[in-house]
Design a protein around this motif. Structure first.
Motif, PDB file in Angstrom:
ATOM      1  N   PRO A 222       0.796  -1.228   0.000  1.00  0.00           N
ATOM      2  CA  PRO A 222       0.000   0.000   0.000  1.00  0.00           C
ATOM      3  C   PRO A 222       0.827   1.277   0.000  1.00  0.00           C
ATOM      4  CG  PRO A 222       0.132  -0.823   2.228  1.00  0.00           C
ATOM      5  CD  PRO A 222       0.898  -1.803   1.365  1.00  0.00           C
ATOM      6  N   ARG A 223       2.148   1.176   0.021  1.00  0.00           N
ATOM      7  CA  ARG A 223       2.946   2.374   0.224  1.00  0.00           C
ATOM      8  C   ARG A 223       2.963   3.283  -0.991  1.00  0.00           C
ATOM      9  NH1 ARG A 223       8.271  -0.490   2.178  1.00  0.00           N
ATOM     10  NH2 ARG A 223       7.467  -2.001   0.691  1.00  0.00           N
ATOM     11  N   GLY A 224       2.755   2.714  -2.171  1.00  0.00           N
ATOM     12  CA  GLY A 224       2.655   3.535  -3.375  1.00  0.00           C
ATOM     13  C   GLY A 224       3.958   4.200  -3.733  1.00  0.00           C
TER      14      GLY A 224
ATOM     15  N   ALA B 158     -19.833   6.183   0.420  1.00  0.00           N
ATOM     16  CA  ALA B 158     -19.158   6.081   1.715  1.00  0.00           C
ATOM     17  C   ALA B 158     -18.674   4.661   1.992  1.00  0.00           C
ATOM     18  CB  ALA B 158     -20.110   6.540   2.817  1.00  0.00           C
ATOM     19  N   GLU B 159     -19.302   3.662   1.363  1.00  0.00           N
ATOM     20  CA  GLU B 159     -18.948   2.256   1.629  1.00  0.00           C
ATOM     21  C   GLU B 159     -17.669   1.813   0.924  1.00  0.00           C
ATOM     22  OE1 GLU B 159     -23.334   3.064   1.665  1.00  0.00           O
ATOM     23  OE2 GLU B 159     -21.681   3.390   0.252  1.00  0.00           O
ATOM     24  N   LEU B 160     -17.030   2.720   0.195  1.00  0.00           N
ATOM     25  CA  LEU B 160     -15.815   2.340  -0.537  1.00  0.00           C
ATOM     26  C   LEU B 160     -14.703   1.848   0.388  1.00  0.00           C
ATOM     27  CD1 LEU B 160     -15.338   4.908  -3.448  1.00  0.00           C
ATOM     28  CD2 LEU B 160     -15.402   2.417  -3.609  1.00  0.00           C
ATOM     29  N   ASP B 161     -14.692   2.299   1.617  1.00  0.00           N
ATOM     30  CA  ASP B 161     -13.655   1.852   2.558  1.00  0.00           C
ATOM     31  C   ASP B 161     -13.678   0.335   2.719  1.00  0.00           C
ATOM     32  OD1 ASP B 161     -12.709   4.374   2.936  1.00  0.00           O
ATOM     33  OD2 ASP B 161     -13.843   4.742   4.792  1.00  0.00           O
ATOM     34  N   GLN B 162     -14.868  -0.272   2.681  1.00  0.00           N
ATOM     35  CA  GLN B 162     -14.972  -1.729   2.795  1.00  0.00           C
ATOM     36  C   GLN B 162     -14.247  -2.410   1.628  1.00  0.00           C
ATOM     37  OE1 GLN B 162     -19.095  -3.004   3.367  1.00  0.00           O
ATOM     38  NE2 GLN B 162     -19.595  -0.978   4.203  1.00  0.00           N
TER      39      GLN B 162
ATOM     40  N   GLU C  94      -8.495  10.362  -3.289  1.00  0.00           N
ATOM     41  CA  GLU C  94      -8.091  10.931  -1.998  1.00  0.00           C
ATOM     42  C   GLU C  94      -7.830   9.850  -0.949  1.00  0.00           C
ATOM     43  OE1 GLU C  94     -11.248  13.559  -0.983  1.00  0.00           O
ATOM     44  OE2 GLU C  94     -10.737  15.066  -2.517  1.00  0.00           O
ATOM     45  N   ALA C  95      -7.956   8.583  -1.320  1.00  0.00           N
ATOM     46  CA  ALA C  95      -7.821   7.481  -0.356  1.00  0.00           C
ATOM     47  C   ALA C  95      -6.417   7.431   0.234  1.00  0.00           C
ATOM     48  CB  ALA C  95      -8.143   6.161  -1.034  1.00  0.00           C
ATOM     49  N   GLU C  96      -6.348   7.059   1.506  1.00  0.00           N
ATOM     50  CA  GLU C  96      -5.078   6.833   2.199  1.00  0.00           C
ATOM     51  C   GLU C  96      -5.166   5.517   2.948  1.00  0.00           C
ATOM     52  OE1 GLU C  96      -2.271   8.266   2.078  1.00  0.00           O
ATOM     53  OE2 GLU C  96      -2.774  10.074   0.951  1.00  0.00           O
ATOM     54  N   PRO C  97      -4.183   4.601   2.816  1.00  0.00           N
ATOM     55  CA  PRO C  97      -3.073   4.657   1.874  1.00  0.00           C
ATOM     56  C   PRO C  97      -3.581   4.793   0.426  1.00  0.00           C
ATOM     57  CG  PRO C  97      -2.786   2.875   3.450  1.00  0.00           C
ATOM     58  CD  PRO C  97      -4.179   3.373   3.617  1.00  0.00           C
TER      59      PRO C  97
ATOM     60  N   GLY D 238       7.105  -1.934  -4.582  1.00  0.00           N
ATOM     61  CA  GLY D 238       5.653  -2.038  -4.537  1.00  0.00           C
ATOM     62  C   GLY D 238       4.999  -1.035  -5.459  1.00  0.00           C
ATOM     63  N   HIS D 239       3.674  -1.046  -5.474  1.00  0.00           N
ATOM     64  CA  HIS D 239       2.936  -0.090  -6.290  1.00  0.00           C
ATOM     65  C   HIS D 239       1.562   0.116  -5.671  1.00  0.00           C
ATOM     66  CE1 HIS D 239       1.359  -3.904  -7.787  1.00  0.00           C
ATOM     67  NE2 HIS D 239       0.295  -3.237  -8.188  1.00  0.00           N
ATOM     68  N   CYS D 240       0.866   1.114  -6.146  1.00  0.00           N
ATOM     69  CA  CYS D 240      -0.484   1.373  -5.636  1.00  0.00           C
ATOM     70  C   CYS D 240      -1.443   0.287  -6.096  1.00  0.00           C
ATOM     71  CB  CYS D 240      -0.986   2.712  -6.170  1.00  0.00           C
ATOM     72  SG  CYS D 240      -0.257   4.139  -5.382  1.00  0.00           S
ATOM     73  N   PRO D 241      -2.339  -0.144  -5.223  1.00  0.00           N
ATOM     74  CA  PRO D 241      -3.409  -1.024  -5.703  1.00  0.00           C
ATOM     75  C   PRO D 241      -4.220  -0.276  -6.764  1.00  0.00           C
ATOM     76  CG  PRO D 241      -3.369  -0.919  -3.306  1.00  0.00           C
ATOM     77  CD  PRO D 241      -2.453   0.139  -3.788  1.00  0.00           C
ATOM     78  N   THR D 242      -4.623  -0.982  -7.788  1.00  0.00           N
ATOM     79  CA  THR D 242      -5.379  -0.373  -8.878  1.00  0.00           C
ATOM     80  C   THR D 242      -6.859  -0.694  -8.722  1.00  0.00           C
ATOM     81  OG1 THR D 242      -3.517  -0.454 -10.413  1.00  0.00           O
ATOM     82  CG2 THR D 242      -5.721  -0.310 -11.377  1.00  0.00           C
ATOM     83  N   ILE D 243      -7.691   0.340  -8.721  1.00  0.00           N
ATOM     84  CA  ILE D 243      -9.142   0.177  -8.641  1.00  0.00           C
ATOM     85  C   ILE D 243      -9.726   0.609  -9.988  1.00  0.00           C
ATOM     86  CG2 ILE D 243     -11.242   0.680  -7.364  1.00  0.00           C
ATOM     87  CD1 ILE D 243      -9.002  -0.591  -5.666  1.00  0.00           C
TER      88      ILE D 243
END
Length: 710
Positions: A395-397, A624-628, A438-441, A402-407
């Motif tokens: 998740p460190r990006g 708002a449920e994107l965190d899940q 804007e998500a963190e990580p 490593g790399h960012c997870p891709t959505i």
């Protein structure tokens, strides 16, 4: 009024609409200039109408067809312009000049030439039309099919013929200019222009005549059909994919081509409309397009044992009547839509579904499909989708290791009505993308919109553009963030590789010569298998290079046909989408996914109505449920929906082993054996009736033909 506005919005680009408006305004301008009279104004208005007309034809604009429907067709537009030119000459007091009467005679004769020209074009096109059109069928060694007439003669022939009046129009306008205020008229340019127009028009008509000679035309229908039947007896296809549909339904047959190429039984594709053949993807499978039902019924298909149908259409009856083969409905997707439980499916011997869900769907619908006639074969088309390995993404990006997870955000389009449940773009799209960037990580966003987005609803188009702007802004901010490091040298190398691969793919084009007609493409239309395989390899290499051509943390908008949706699946750790086949296909990956309940049905009702979302994170319009979803990506071991996704995948698509292609092949083979067993029974009955104690005829093919035409 609303439907008219929608239709106008779909006719083409703003430039095409502007060209059409200018062209139609040009005609009142021509009339005004002729009445004033003003030769310069007339020339300017004429230039506008010519250029706008030519632009619309080169663009192939649908506006051309709409103009014809309101009695402003091409010939009418040219005739009106020529009549207004005659009016201009009369208003300039040239009606006493011989050139005036020469102009009237010129345009009369010129329009007289349109009739033989149009008749010859129609006859050549009709007589060169084949009763069947083929691909990957060896006709060249069996039939003498001559080359097509030069494309210069036939391509946009009416447009070319009518534009020959340009010489006369220009010459006569020169005469009109010379008269303006001088008192003397220069008539030579007018006569020269008239001679050029009539001479070229006559030559065009005469040039078409030789192409109606017998030696310039393909063999007659009987010989072509006999040759194709002879080829069929030699090739002996075992399985036929049969398809009929409109020009925008070609995707339904295209999705099965790779499966046919890989199957064990010898395949054949039978189409009923020429337009489908034109839009068909390149394939190595033999294809025969038979527009005429009588021709199809007289074609020797006695060796075929299994017929596959991917759409329920009326023309299916022309093959369904053949008792020597078993008939199967395989569809063009597996979903909860009403089309997936069509009562028409009772006409087939079997109905093949992807998994248990399809079987249950028919049972619940109670439309008369027997459970024993349903076979679960999976979805062979989903083989390119890679299954999740369950390894969490760093998740460190931007870190070297490593790399960012891709959505992936892949919303569907707005559809034909204004239901809020059609697409998430209108109410939730910006909220989804904003929360992701804007998500963190941090995560990376890949946005792949539906190609029809904004086609019907301007608000959807506006939302789409705002999302693109949001993603580009976030990408620029991330590029300046010191937490993220790129490798410019590696990316430059990948971009150079993309250019090289694109050039090789373009040079390896499998498309047929646009200048050839259907007779020539049938003669020469055999796909080079080596090129076909090389193109597939190059496309895979291009896709791999594409994802290396920019940093692994960079937000991306993926528009156009490439990279394909399945490639985006494979490059992503999770997806956000709407109710559509996209969700059903993504389930094959086993990765986490979220679906937006834009109509706000509520989680339980939304899941009850849509089987494919039973293992999804359900999003409200606020997202708002994107965190899940992001938690499931970062910690696969703690994903509460992982087990549900695995069970849903098997329920919808069947088990991973044996593979879907293996199950498909097995189903074909089993059904072919049933067809053989039934044919033996039919043969015994026919033999008892025809041959008495002597038994059935020896010629099995003749027997099958006799049964087929009974």
């Amino acid at each position: 009024m609303i439907s008219t506005a929608i239709r106008v919005a779909r006719v083409g680009s703003a430039a095409e609409l502007a060209a059409a408006v200018l062209m139609m305004l040009g005609y009142p301008g021509l009339m005004a200039a002729a009445l004033v009279p003003s030769a310069p104004a007339f020339a300017a208005a004429a230039a506008v109408t010519y250029l706008a007309d030519l632009y619309l034809h080169r663009k192939g604009s649908r506006l051309i067809g709409l103009l014809s429907k309101v009695r402003a067709g091409l010939s009418t537009r040219f005739l009106v312009r020529e009549l207004l030119l005659i009016l201009l000459l009369a208003r300039l007091d040239l009606s006493q000049e011989p050139v005036f009467y020469a102009a009237i005679a010129c345009f009369t004769v010129f329009f007289g030439l349109q009739a033989p020209h149009g008749a010859l074009i129609t006859l050549i096109d009709k007589r060169r039309q084949m009763p069947v059109v083929t691909r990957n069928v060896d006709l060249a060694s069996r039939l003498a099919i001559p080359d097509a007439p030069p494309r210069l003669l036939l391509s946009r022939a009416t447009v070319k013929m009518l534009h020959l009046d340009l010489a006369a129009v220009v010459g006569l306008l020169v005469c009109a200019f010379s008269d303006s205020g001088s008192g003397s008229v220069t008539v030579l340019p007018g006569y020269v222009g008239i001679a050029v127009t009539l001479g070229l028009g006559a030559l065009y008509v005469l040039a078409l005549v030789p192409h109606l000679r017998a030696k310039r035309l393909p063999p007659k229908a009987g010989k072509v059909l006999g040759t194709v039947s002879a080829w069929l007896r030699e090739y002996r296809p075992q399985t036929v994919l049969y398809f009929s549909g409109s020009d925008d339904s070609a995707y339904q047959v295209n999705m099965w081509l790779e499966t046919l190429e890989q199957m064990e039984a010898r395949p054949l594709v039978i189409l009923r409309e020429r337009v489908i053949l034109e839009r068909m993807a390149p394939t190595s499978v033999p294809v025969i397009c038979v527009p005429g039902g009588v021709h199809l019924m007289n074609m020797d298909l006695s060796m075929v044992r299994v017929a596959l149908y991917c759409a329920n259409v009326g023309k299916n009856i022309h093959l369904l009547r053949v008792p020597t083969m078993k008939h199967v409905f395989i569809g063009h997707g597996d979903s909860d839509k009403v089309a997936s439980v069509n009562p028409f499916s009772k006409v087939y011997d079997e109905v093949w579904t992807a998994g248990r869900a399809g079987r249950d769907r028919y049972a619940i619908a109670d439309v008369g499909i027997r459970d024993e006639d349903i076979v679960e074969v999976g979805r062979p088309q989903l083989a390119p989708i890679l299954a999740s390995d369950g390894i969490p993404t760093d998740p460190r990006g931007g870190a070297a290791d490593g790399h960012c997870p891709t959505i992936l955000y892949a919303p569907t389009w707005e559809g034909w009505d204004d239901s809020p449940g059609n697409t998430s773009l209108l109410l939730a799209g910006e909220n989804i993308v904003r929360r992701l960037v804007e998500a963190e990580p941090p995560v990376r966003v890949v946005y792949k919109p539906h190609p029809f987005t904004g086609m019907r609803n301007a608000k959807a188009g506006a939302a789409h553009r705002r999302i693109i702007a949001l993603i580009k802004k976030a990408a620029a901010q991330r590029a300046a963030d010191s937490r993220f490091t790129a490798d410019p040298a590696a990316q430059a190398q990948a971009k150079a590789e993309l250019t090289r691969l694109k050039a090789r793919l373009d040079g390896l084009s499998l498309a047929f010569d646009e200048r050839a007609d259907e007779a020539v493409t049938s003669r020469d239309g055999i796909v080079d298998l080596r090129k076909h395989q090389e193109a597939a390899r190059l496309r895979a290499a291009w896709n791999e290079a594409y994802w290396r051509s920019f940093p692994s943390f960079e937000h991306r908008v993926v528009a156009g046909a490439e990279p394909r949706l399945y490639d985006c699946f494979n490059a992503s750790e999770a997806m956000v989408s709407d109710i559509s086949s996209v969700v059903s296909d993504f389930i094959a990956s086993g990765k986490p996914y979220a679906v937006t309940d834009s109509a706000e049905l509520g989680t339980e009702e939304f899941k009850r109505q849509n089987t494919a979302v039973r293992a999804a994170v359900i999003l409200g319009n606020g997202a708002a449920e994107l965190d899940q979803l992001l938690d499931a990506v970062r910690d696969p071991a703690g994903d509460p929906l992982a087990k549900d996704r695995k069970e849903l995948k098997e329920y919808l698509l069947g088990p991973d082993e044996p593979t879907s292609l293996q199950r498909f092949d097995t189903a074909v083979a089993d059904l072919a054996l049933k067809a053989e067993a039934r044919n033996v029974g039919l043969g015994s009955l026919a033999g008892a009736a025809v041959g008495g104690a002597d038994g059935p005829p020896d010629d099995e093919a003749e027997l099958a033909k006799g049964v087929t035409t009974a």
